[in-house]
Design a protein around this motif. Structure first.
Motif, PDB file in Angstrom:
ATOM      1  N   ALA A 189      40.647   0.925  26.409  1.00  0.00           N
ATOM      2  CA  ALA A 189      40.545   0.744  24.933  1.00  0.00           C
ATOM      3  C   ALA A 189      39.113   1.396  24.551  1.00  0.00           C
ATOM      4  N   LEU A 190      38.409   2.094  25.520  1.00  0.00           N
ATOM      5  CA  LEU A 190      37.002   2.639  24.861  1.00  0.00           C
ATOM      6  C   LEU A 190      37.107   4.237  25.645  1.00  0.00           C
ATOM      7  N   ASP A 191      36.583   5.066  24.280  1.00  0.00           N
ATOM      8  CA  ASP A 191      36.606   6.456  24.771  1.00  0.00           C
ATOM      9  C   ASP A 191      35.023   6.990  24.595  1.00  0.00           C
ATOM     10  N   SER A 192      34.682   7.761  25.537  1.00  0.00           N
ATOM     11  CA  SER A 192      33.260   8.055  25.429  1.00  0.00           C
ATOM     12  C   SER A 192      33.189   9.721  25.374  1.00  0.00           C
ATOM     13  N   ALA A 193      32.532  10.070  24.247  1.00  0.00           N
ATOM     14  CA  ALA A 193      32.278  11.630  24.003  1.00  0.00           C
ATOM     15  C   ALA A 193      31.059  11.895  23.242  1.00  0.00           C
TER      16      ALA A 193
END
Length: 987
Positions: free
Chosen positions: A252-256
């Motif tokens: 459920a986490l997105d890193s960018a």
């Protein structure tokens, strides 16, 4: 804690600075104490782990422990784990401590043992000694988490460690959750506030710091939606960490670009509204086998081995390896040396609380049965049985029947609870019932309440048929009667016992020996002698050391009462040799040693008396609070008589639990020292304490000290007839025993009576002193008789005889009073020069004692005769600096400077460890320093030089206990010596 991964500490700047300062201080030799409070997950453990890492890097020895809710009723369990006390330890100090904590091996079968004292108190003393020795090697940091679940004995020991940290290179740190329902924790907080300790309460992290923590954990700045989601953590760092892990587990986490945000899927992830929810979510991700194993693990205390876990689950250790690896990988378990533990206590709690009660009960029962079969420690098994007492079946009682004796030693409170429950559940015709009842009676005899022990013992008499059990219970009843001063009941119990055909011959002989003692204390000497002789004859015929030992005790005190001190000491020594080191006769050994001290002191064999008292104190420290406190009161009595008033006050401050007569003696000593030092408010407070008006006599202590103090209070208030009337009670039969041990009290009555123009009472007191000297021609009694007649007849020659005795025998309080009386007689006859010399010597003695009232009273008495104290009065000791230290404190400071631990100083000076601890606290306060190192610096400077001679001086004094002292003697002597130092050595 040192082995776990250190999570970042966000914020908490003030708290981190405080902990770092405390670590710096302890590394420099200055101790401290700290309590960290806060809700679960607020960051207590993380903050503590960082501080401990710094302490470890600074060269401190760091020991950590954790309390557990299930272990709350097991005394000192967390402390023994914390201090790594194991019989097989490579550290000889820990191995020695483990050996001293071991109780004697239980007799084969299930018996009713009457070991004296409280083993928990004795174990606490041994653990505190170990801490002292560890601190002597370098700075020590002790950290315990979750104190809200600590057992009462551990909390009490924790408080004592906090007090000791003031004088040791010891940092004591604890964490706890808010626990308003535990008064013991509130007492700990009060101790911290009153003794310079610290406490901090961790609040929720502000939003900015939550974002910083989340960024550090997720390796990116939280986006708006994640920030909003993290608000549900309410500033709780653990909640933040667990919530991020839960979101990461479901993708459920997105890193960018350095930012972390919820994915579209993450926005729909169910709400985890409480910390327990996110922890439950973590646990739910584990396999069914792992969850079942972890449920069992939640029952096993803060740390456990794979073997323990296998026993609780009921499978082999090998089959658990996979699920253990899974739990380690998921961050639920972590390594703790060769054992395992939950990474956070909340993980364990959630597993435990989530189990339905029937399932939890089944797990507990199975785990208990498996641990029984594997021979696990009895306290671990009892820990599992306690929560399921309501569903207990016969197998629990079979285990209890075989292990009650061992459990009584290891966990007496738990044993009492299990045995009480067993009595409530057992059938009236259950053949185990008398033994269960007798075990519980023996337990309450050891730890109280005595009335419950007596009630259970009388119940056994109605139930049992076994002659051995009947004898033990009769013995218990007689011993209770002796301990509580109900000597008539001891005689009645013996009569009832001898009419009972179930009583065996051994128990008849033993009970008869107690009857001889009881009749002696009742004043029935003519009936005590034949009872003693018969008990001794029967005991020898039966080869029973108990009957022989108590009969010889009776023979010794009877001989002493009739003036045969040499015979009394010989019989006393014979009794000590006959009983050996039988653990069930430790109470008798202490009684014999106590009487030996009195006899040796009575014939002025002072060094031998001191050594016997040290033996008694060492033994009492292993027995428990009551016997230790009784021995301390006896020590204080000797210290008072030999002018060591500060030592007397120090040991009386250690006393915690006393029988009624001994409490009166303690009150009397405190009141008497207070009165003689002119501290009238303190003296009145002790006289008004509960029971202070009821002053019975008898036994190895003198409750009549209260009479002496009450008479001084009346004299100070110019109520001279009342002062005489109070002290004249010494002439009654009630106080014959006390006066026999303290004939030197009678001259005070003669002086008072003459001052009140009551020559009849003065003559009666002088006659009583002469009769006591004729009956017991000890030097002490002869000196008292000469003193009284010298006063009555205004004969300075007789007074000088008494003065020479008290000077040589190191009885400075009586020396000062006798010198005052001589000065008065000399002044009355017109020999003012001689009177002035006597008065000056008395003033010098009182100056050493701080006896301000004696100075003022004597000055008022002698001023009309032409004598004035001038500049030689009792000048008060300074309140700070080297000159503020007493003689004992200077000697202790010199040994502290040499790097000795408190137990080593105690052994050197023939004091108790706690007495030395009290002295060191006083030294730090008076020198206005914060560490033992700083004491060494002061002692090593010019003002500390005299103490570098202390050991040799004490040794020289000890080697010659009969050498007469100069006429200017009478000062407080150095501890461990038979006589005080010569006048030139005092200062």
């Amino acid at each position: 804690m040192l082995g776990q991964q250190l999570h970042p500490v966000i914020g908490r700047d003030t708290e981190r600075a405080l902990l770092e300062r405390l670590v710096t201080d302890v590394a420099a030799g200055r101790g401290g104490s700290l309590l960290i409070e806060g809700e679960p997950g607020i960051g207590k453990s993380t903050l503590l782990a960082h501080a401990l890492a710094k302490a470890d890097a600074a060269g401190c020895e760091v020991l950590t422990g954790q309390c557990d809710e299930l272990g709350r009723r097991l005394p000192l369990s967390v402390m023994t784990r914390l201090l790594e006390v194991e019989a097989g330890s490579a550290d000889p100090r820990r191995a020695e401590a483990a050996l001293s904590l071991e109780q004697p091996q239980e007799a084969p079968g299930w018996t009713m043992r009457l070991l004296a004292g409280d083993p928990v108190v004795a174990a606490t003393e041994q653990l505190l000694v170990l801490v002292d020795r560890l601190c002597a090697s370098g700075p020590l940091v002790l950290a315990v988490e979750d104190l809200q679940w600590a057992d009462d004995a551990s909390l009490l020991m924790w408080r004592r460690l906090c007090r000791a940290s003031v004088q040791l290179p010891l940092l004591v740190v604890g964490t706890c959750r808010p626990a308003p329902g535990r008064p013991e924790l509130e007492a700990l907080r009060r101790d911290l506030r009153s003794r310079g300790g610290q406490s901090v309460s961790l609040d929720q992290l502000p939003e900015a710091q939550v974002a910083e923590l989340a960024g550090a954990l997720a390796r990116g700045v939280p986006g708006p939606m994640l920030t909003e989601r993290l608000r549900s953590a309410a500033g709780n760092p653990l909640y933040v960490r667990e919530l991020l892990d839960a979101l990461a587990r479901v993708g459920a986490l997105d890193s960018a670009d350095g930012r972390v945000e919820l994915t579209a899927t993450g926005r729909d992830v169910r709400e985890l509204n409480a910390l327990t929810d996110v922890i439950a979510d973590r646990l739910a991700s584990l396999s069914a086998d792992a969850q079942e194993a972890l449920r069992a693990a939640s029952l096993l205390g803060p740390e456990f081995s794979v073997t323990d876990l296998a026993a609780a689950v009921g499978s082999g250790a090998g089959s658990l390896l996979r699920v253990v690896e899974e739990a380690l990988g998921a961050g639920v378990l972590e390594s703790a040396g060769s054992r395992l533990r939950f990474r956070h206590g909340l993980l364990k709690e959630v597993l435990y609380e989530a189990m339905p009660t029937p399932l939890r009960t089944a797990f507990l029962r199975r785990a208990a049965q498996e641990l029984m079969a594997s021979g696990a420690p009895v306290e671990r098994v009892a820990e599992l049985i306690l929560p399921v007492l309501g569903t207990a079946e016969d197998w629990e009682w079979e285990w209890l029947a075989g292990n009650a004796e061992r459990l009584v030693v290891r966990a007496p409170v738990v044993a009492a609870e299990l045995l009480e429950h067993a009595l409530r559940q057992a059938r009236a015709d259950d053949p185990r019932l008398p033994l269960l009842t007798a075990q519980l009676a023996a337990l309450y005899f050891r730890m109280g309440p005595l009335d419950r022990a007596e009630e259970l013992a009388r119940t056994v008499l109605r139930q049992a048929a076994d002659y051995e059990l009947i004898g033990r219970v009769r013995w218990l009843l007689s011993t209770i009667g002796m301990r509580t001063g109900r000597y008539g009941e001891v005689v009645e119990n013996w009569r009832a016992a001898t009419a009972d055909p179930r009583l065996g011959p051994v128990w008849r002989a033993r009970l008869l020996a107690l009857v001889a003692l009881a009749r002696h204390l009742l004043g029935q000497i003519g009936r005590a002698r034949p009872a003693m002789a018969e008990a001794l004859e029967e005991g020898r015929k039966l080869g029973d050391p108990t009957a022989v030992g108590y009969a010889l005790l009776a023979a010794s005190v009877i001989r002493s009462r009739h003036g045969d001190q040499a015979g009394a000491l010989a019989v006393n020594g014979q009794a000590l040799a006959e009983i050996g080191n039988d653990p069930e006769l430790v109470d008798l050994r202490l009684i014999l040693l106590g009487h030996r001290v009195i006899e040796l002191d009575g014939v002025d064999r002072l060094q031998e008396a001191e050594e016997a008292l040290v033996q008694a104190r060492t033994l009492a420290e292993r027995v428990g609070a009551t016997r230790l406190s009784m021995t301390l009161v006896q020590s204080a009595e000797r210290y008072y008589e030999h002018g060591r008033w500060d030592d007397a006050l120090a040991v009386l401050d250690e006393v915690t639990d006393l029988p009624p007569l001994w409490r009166l003696s303690r009150q009397g000593l405190l009141a008497l020292i207070g009165a003689r030092r002119g501290q009238w408010r303190e003296a009145a407070g002790h006289l008004d304490a509960p029971g202070g008006r009821k002053v019975p006599s008898g036994g190895p202590v003198a409750a009549a000290y209260l009479l002496m103090a009450r008479s001084l209070v009346a004299e100070h208030a110019s109520r001279l007839p009342e002062a005489v009337a109070v002290l004249a009670e010494l002439l009654t039969d009630t106080y014959a025993h006390d006066v026999g041990n303290h004939p030197e009290w009678l001259p005070a009555l003669v002086r008072l009576a003459l001052a009140a123009d009551d020559r009849q009472t003065a003559s009666a007191a002088a006659l009583a002193a002469r009769q006591e000297a004729d009956r017991q021609p000890k030097p002490r009694a002869l000196a008292a008789a000469d003193w009284c007649s010298g006063l009555l007849d205004q004969d300075p020659a007789r007074l000088r005889v008494a003065i020479d005795y008290h000077r040589t025998a190191d009885r400075s309080p009586d020396l000062g009073n006798a010198l005052e009386d001589l000065a008065a007689v000399q002044a009355e006859s017109g020999d003012l020069d001689a009177a002035r010399a006597s008065f000056d010597e008395a003033l010098a003695v009182w100056a050493e004692l701080g006896a301000d009232w004696d100075v003022r009273r004597a000055a008022a008495r002698l001023r009309p005769l032409g004598l004035r104290s001038g500049s030689r009065g009792a000048h008060p000791r300074p309140s700070s600096g080297w000159e503020a230290l007493t003689a004992t404190e200077r000697h202790v400071a010199g040994l502290v400077a040499q790097g000795l631990s408190n137990p080593d100083i105690a052994a050197r000076l023939l004091l108790s460890r706690r007495t030395v601890e009290t002295h060191v606290s006083h030294i730090l306060t008076k020198l206005q320093v914060r560490s033992r190192r700083e004491v060494g610096a002061v002692a090593g400077s010019g003002s500390g030089t005299p103490d570098q001679r202390g050991s040799s001086t004490a040794t020289a004094a000890t080697a010659d206990t009969s050498r007469p002292r100069s006429s200017s003697g009478g000062g407080t002597h150095r501890p461990g010596s038979g006589t005080p130092p010569r006048a030139a050595e005092r200062e």
